[in-house]
Design a protein around this motif. Sequence first.
Motif, PDB file in Angstrom:
ATOM      1  N   THR A  19      46.428  36.952  44.424  1.00 10.81           N
ATOM      2  CA  THR A  19      45.248  37.749  43.954  1.00 10.81           C
ATOM      3  C   THR A  19      43.790  37.765  44.423  1.00 10.81           C
ATOM      4  OG1 THR A  19      46.763  38.246  41.940  1.00 10.81           O
ATOM      5  CG2 THR A  19      44.277  38.905  41.774  1.00 10.81           C
ATOM      6  N   VAL A  20      43.037  38.686  44.844  1.00 11.78           N
ATOM      7  CA  VAL A  20      41.614  38.510  44.944  1.00 11.78           C
ATOM      8  C   VAL A  20      40.742  39.355  44.086  1.00 11.78           C
ATOM      9  CG1 VAL A  20      39.979  39.648  46.704  1.00 11.78           C
ATOM     10  CG2 VAL A  20      42.129  39.066  47.517  1.00 11.78           C
ATOM     11  N   LEU A  21      39.921  38.650  43.477  1.00 14.76           N
ATOM     12  CA  LEU A  21      38.915  38.972  42.357  1.00 14.76           C
ATOM     13  C   LEU A  21      37.364  39.290  42.911  1.00 14.76           C
ATOM     14  CD1 LEU A  21      40.265  35.813  40.287  1.00 14.76           C
ATOM     15  CD2 LEU A  21      40.642  38.377  39.886  1.00 14.76           C
ATOM     16  N   VAL A  22      36.794  40.323  42.760  1.00  9.92           N
ATOM     17  CA  VAL A  22      35.555  40.720  42.782  1.00  9.92           C
ATOM     18  C   VAL A  22      34.815  41.056  41.589  1.00  9.92           C
ATOM     19  CG1 VAL A  22      34.355  42.255  44.634  1.00  9.92           C
ATOM     20  CG2 VAL A  22      36.595  41.740  45.129  1.00  9.92           C
ATOM     21  N   PRO A  23      34.053  40.097  41.098  1.00 13.29           N
ATOM     22  CA  PRO A  23      33.276  40.237  39.828  1.00 13.29           C
ATOM     23  C   PRO A  23      32.112  41.316  40.360  1.00 13.29           C
ATOM     24  CG  PRO A  23      33.144  38.259  40.779  1.00 13.29           C
ATOM     25  CD  PRO A  23      34.104  38.767  41.746  1.00 13.29           C
TER      26      PRO A  23
END
Length: 209
Positions: free
Chosen positions: A153-157
């Motif tokens: 999974t890629v997370l972009v806050p």
Amino acid sequence: MTHNELTWKFLNEFDVESSTQAQARAISLEHGLNPISPAVGAQLALVAAATNATNMIEIGTGCGLSGLWLLSGAPEATLTSIDPEFEYHEQAREFFTEAGFPASRVRLITGKALDVLPRMNENSYDVVLVDGDPNQVEQNVEHALRLVRVGGTVLVPHILHDGDVANPAKRTAAVNGLRAVLTAAQESENIVAALSPAGDGLLQFTKIS
């Protein structure tokens, strides 16, 4: 206070930081950084735990807050963290040590993300966090998709950029880049994506092919 405002306040006060995380937040604010909210941090920890992560990488160390949250969900994982500011890495290292994470599990690389990322192995990471320069978010997300394994999974806050992404009148390079990332996430057949309103927004997408 409206119903939505009450719900938003409750959501963002539900998750509680550890004392080390709270210190990292305070120092981040002193440096003029924009740290993730506890609600976003908790989601990072959840994804790291659900992915059973053993190898994680983040773009944008800051003073270590996001890394602390990731490792709280996967304490046996190895975290590689990239930031151009050596001073931030020195501060982050103190917090990782204070939280009990051994130096052998935290690899801090000082340098520009776009110089470092091409050297990282593709399909090798369970979780990739993209929280670097917002003006480079499209390029960083492209690298993240290359680095993350299938099922990772890629997370972009900060994807909502203080509400600017939802405002058609806002057309800065950073905002346009964030919109492009959201559009690509919607249209791609190779990922499953979800957008959370927590904090300043969190885009999550899992690579399925």
